[in-house]
Structure formats: structure tokens, C-alpha cells
Design an enzyme around this catalytic site. Structure first.
Site, PDB file in Angstrom:
ATOM      1  N   TYR A 182     -23.716   5.055  31.954  1.00 35.43           N
ATOM      2  CA  TYR A 182     -22.411   5.300  31.354  1.00 35.43           C
ATOM      3  C   TYR A 182     -21.382   5.483  32.468  1.00 35.43           C
ATOM      4  O   TYR A 182     -21.707   6.009  33.544  1.00 35.43           O
ATOM      5  CB  TYR A 182     -22.514   6.554  30.490  1.00 35.43           C
ATOM      6  CG  TYR A 182     -21.277   6.949  29.730  1.00 35.43           C
ATOM      7  CD1 TYR A 182     -20.893   6.247  28.589  1.00 35.43           C
ATOM      8  CD2 TYR A 182     -20.495   8.025  30.142  1.00 35.43           C
ATOM      9  CE1 TYR A 182     -19.756   6.607  27.886  1.00 35.43           C
ATOM     10  CE2 TYR A 182     -19.357   8.394  29.441  1.00 35.43           C
ATOM     11  CZ  TYR A 182     -18.985   7.674  28.319  1.00 35.43           C
ATOM     12  OH  TYR A 182     -17.857   8.037  27.629  1.00 35.43           O
ATOM     13  N   ALA A 184     -19.163   7.444  33.486  1.00 36.08           N
ATOM     14  CA  ALA A 184     -18.925   8.729  34.151  1.00 36.08           C
ATOM     15  C   ALA A 184     -20.116   9.218  34.970  1.00 36.08           C
ATOM     16  O   ALA A 184     -20.018  10.245  35.642  1.00 36.08           O
ATOM     17  CB  ALA A 184     -18.562   9.788  33.112  1.00 36.08           C
ATOM     18  N   LYS A 185     -21.228   8.500  34.952  1.00 31.09           N
ATOM     19  CA  LYS A 185     -22.416   8.949  35.685  1.00 31.09           C
ATOM     20  C   LYS A 185     -22.234   8.779  37.194  1.00 31.09           C
ATOM     21  O   LYS A 185     -21.350   8.069  37.658  1.00 31.09           O
ATOM     22  CB  LYS A 185     -23.653   8.166  35.228  1.00 31.09           C
ATOM     23  CG  LYS A 185     -23.943   8.251  33.739  1.00 31.09           C
ATOM     24  CD  LYS A 185     -24.197   9.663  33.270  1.00 31.09           C
ATOM     25  CE  LYS A 185     -24.618   9.676  31.803  1.00 31.09           C
ATOM     26  NZ  LYS A 185     -24.797  11.042  31.288  1.00 31.09           N
ATOM     27  N   ASN A 186     -23.102   9.410  37.959  1.00 30.40           N
ATOM     28  CA  ASN A 186     -23.054   9.255  39.419  1.00 30.40           C
ATOM     29  C   ASN A 186     -23.201   7.789  39.812  1.00 30.40           C
ATOM     30  O   ASN A 186     -22.602   7.343  40.793  1.00 30.40           O
ATOM     31  CB  ASN A 186     -24.144  10.083  40.089  1.00 30.40           C
ATOM     32  CG  ASN A 186     -23.908  11.575  39.965  1.00 30.40           C
ATOM     33  OD1 ASN A 186     -23.537  12.063  38.899  1.00 30.40           O
ATOM     34  ND2 ASN A 186     -24.130  12.317  41.040  1.00 30.40           N
TER      35      ASN A 186
END
EC number: 2.6.1.106
Length: 366
Positions: A182, A184-186
Site C-alpha cells: 500500500y 503509505a508502507k515503508n
């Protein structure tokens, strides 16, 4: 407003290589699976330290397909944290099994091996440990416990890309792992995406079969599969971001330490437990009294504080019929507050966040 996370900044930093990677896919004419996805799978497996990685459509699909590949279903139980994003529970429900919640440690927000040991029953087939907010669980103890009981340890590593301990990286510490990409993940794509990692070739082969309608050859269907395939355009973007993952995680750690040093001793604020390389700080989550009041005050001061997560899974409509008493999960849901943090948050903005928290909490009761 200081954003909780500026996802657009990742593209702006890597605009040229990302644009080139996307052009490469567009010019190839190969838009489903194919060499771009295969290349990412090989590179991601190498990073995690596994022999296999299988790209799928989302993090939820990754968890669900792992459980299906393990042949977990109706009548089985899977231990899950009581405090997590609801997808962890939904994957268990999706295969017809029963999620059995385990309360986490208040300091780390992760489940412990001792707590899991007390919840294992005759129908337990797997444990899903969530590396919540980017902090690794005590995987060595959990793996030994699961091996002792002949059950699978599945890592929900959706928030822990690149985290590592003395035994290796997230994705290689259980029998299998599920990742989300997704945005917004790292390690984030430009849309949904996910992956399963494992060093069990048979399990990986089963996931590959199930992600593609249960088919290896066109119009031949060995199993009732699904359509859950990582998109080549997303794979191309992820290959670029994979090259800076460790660097960006170090930026996150530096900001987290800045928060920790400057917010120590602020009344009414409980900071995350100390950590090292085993934490990639997907989120910086504190616990605080009068949480909603502080969140609103911070937003009024130009700081976009968020809540991960305001409703524990057992309090959601999806699981209301279970009527569970989980006081730790309820407590965390009422106290947690996420401060802005990401690889593109500069120190000046971090100091604004720190100053706002200190000012708004000056004189608050502990």
C-alpha cells in the site's frame, strides 16, 4: 499542516528512475505478470533472505493466500493479535477459520511467546504475528513454540519491510510472511499490491497457483483460485524503491530517536519501548491520556496526528457477534496516537511536532 506522511514526496525524490521504469513496462507491452514481476520477486526474496517471493494483489490477499496454501479452513483456529489492523483477522475469516485473539504487551504492542503459548488449543493451526508499527515480534521464541506444537508461524509483515534481528529480516523469520505494498508502507507502490515470502517451495508454488485462478496453463484449473496478481507497473515502481529502502528506514529511525529524546518526560505521554534495527518505524505511536483532545489540539496547531487504530477488531461490526473481553486492546485503542513520521519529514518539521506536543501537554497529569 505537517502531514502524517507525505506519500507524494517519495515519487518526487525518485521521479526519474520511476518514470523510466514505468516507460519500460509500457513499451514492453507485458501488463500482467511476466518478467517485471518475476524480477521484483527475485529481488524482494533476496532482500528478505528467502528463496521465494510471490507478488499478489494486496496485503490482505497475501495473508489469505498463505492460509489457503497451508490448507487452513473451517473448524481450524488461528491465533492473532487483539490489537492490529482488521485485515489480520479478516484473512482468517476469509478461509473459514476462527480468529482467536491474543492480548499484546502494552510496552511493545506486540504479542509475546508466553501469551501465545497460553492460547494454543487443540484446533490451533497457525499463529499470525504482526510486526506492529514496524517493530519485530520475538520471532525466535515464537518460531520455537510453533515448531514444538507443529503449527505454522505466519508473519504479518505489512508494516515491517526491511526490519531485521539477529536471525534475519522480516519475511524470513516464520514459515511464511505476508507483505502489503500500500502506498503509505515503508516499501509502497502507487496503488495496492502485496507479496508472500517463504523458503518453502511447495507453499510458494501453491500461492502462485491460487493467485492465478488456480491455473498453471491457460484454461486448465487445478484449484478454485482467485485473481490476485501483482501488477507489472507496480512491480517496476517497487524495484526502484527497493534500492533505497534501507536508507529510508534509517531516516525513519533517526527521526524516531529525535522524538524519543525530545519527548522524554513529557507529562501524560508514554513513548514506544526502545528499539534498534528490529524496528523500521512505519509509525511512531505514543500512548497518552485524553488522546482525542490532544489529537484535536495538535491539528489546530498544524500537526496532522492520526490514530492507529481507534477501533479494535473485536469492537468492529465485522466481529461484534464474538462478544469478546479484551481489555488491553480496548486500552490501546483509547490511548494510541501517531505522530507524523516518514523518510521525507525534515528535522525542522519534526521539531515543530515536538514543540507542539510539549506545549500542549505542559502541566498535564501523569
Amino acid at each position: 499542516m505537517i502531514a502524517s506522511l507525505d506519500v507524494g514526496a517519495a515519487y518526487r525524490e525518485l521521479r526519474e528512475p520511476i518514470d523510466a521504469a514505468m516507460r519500460r513496462v509500457l513499451e514492453s507491452g507485458w501488463f500482467v505478470l511476466g518478467p517485471e514481476v518475476e524480477a521484483f520477486e527475485e529481488e524482494f526474496a533476496c532482500l528478505c533472505g528467502t528463496t521465494e517471493a510471490v507478488g499478489v494483489g494486496s496485503g490482505l490477499d497475501a495473508l489469505t493466500l498463505v492460509l489457503r496454501a497451508l490448507e487452513i479452513g473451517r473448524g481450524d483456529e488461528v491465533l492473532v493479535p487483539s490489537n492490529t489492523f482488521v485485515a489480520t483477522w479478516l484473512a482468517v475469516s476469509a478461509v473459514g477459520a476462527r480468529p482467536v485473539p491474543v492480548e499484546p504487551d502494552v510496552a511493545t504492542h506486540n504479542v509475546t511467546a508466553d501469551a501465545v503459548a497460553g492460547a494454543i488449543g487443540p484446533r490451533t493451526r497457525a499463529v499470525v504475528c504482526v510486526h506492529l508499527y514496524g517493530r519485530l515480534c520475538e520471532t525466535r521464541e515464537l518460531r520455537a513454540l510453533c515448531d514444538e506444537h507443529g503449527i505454522a508461524l505466519v508473519e504479518d509483515a505489512a508494516q515491517a519491510h526491511g526490519a531485521r534481528n539477529e536471525d534475519g529480516r522480516a519475511g524470513a523469520l516464520g514459515h511464511a510472511a505476508a507483505f502489503s505494498f500500500y502506498p503509505a508502507k515503508n516499501l509502497g507502490a502507487l496503488g495496492d499490491g502485496g507479496a508472500v515470502t517463504t523458503s518453502d517451495p511447495l507453499l510458494a508454488d501453491r500461492v502462485r497457483l491460487l493467485r492465478n485462478y488456480g491455473s498453471r496453463r491457460r484454461y486448465e484449473f487445478e484449484a478454485a483460485g482467485v485473481n490476485s496478481r501483482l501488477d507489472p507497473l507496480q512491480a517496476a515502481v517497487l524495484r526502484v524503491k527497493l534500492t533505497v529502502l534501507d536508507e529510508w528506514n534509517e531516516r525513519r529511525r533517526a527521526l524516531a530517536e529525535r522524538y524519543r529524546a525530545q519527548l522524554a518526560g513529557v507529562p501524560g505521554i508514554a513513548l514506544p519501548a526502545p528499539s534498534g534495527a528490529d524496528h523500521v518505524h512505519h509509525l511512531f505511536v505514543v500512548r497518552c491520556e485524553r488522546r482525542d483532545e490532544l489529537r484535536d489540539e495538535l491539528r489546530g496547531a498544524g500537526v496532522d496526528a492520526q490514530i492507529h487504530y481507534p477501533i479494535a477488531p473485536h469492537r468492529s461490526g465485522a466481529y461484534a457477534e464474538l462478544d469478546l473481553d479484551l481489555p488491553v486492546a480496548d486500552r490501546l485503542a483509547s490511548e494510541v496516537l501517531t505522530l507524523p513520521l516518514g523518510p521525507h519529514l525534515d528535522e525542522e518539521d519534526a521539531d515543530v511536532v515536538i514543540g507542539a506536543v510539549r506545549r500542549l501537554r505542559a502541566g498535564a497529569a501523569v
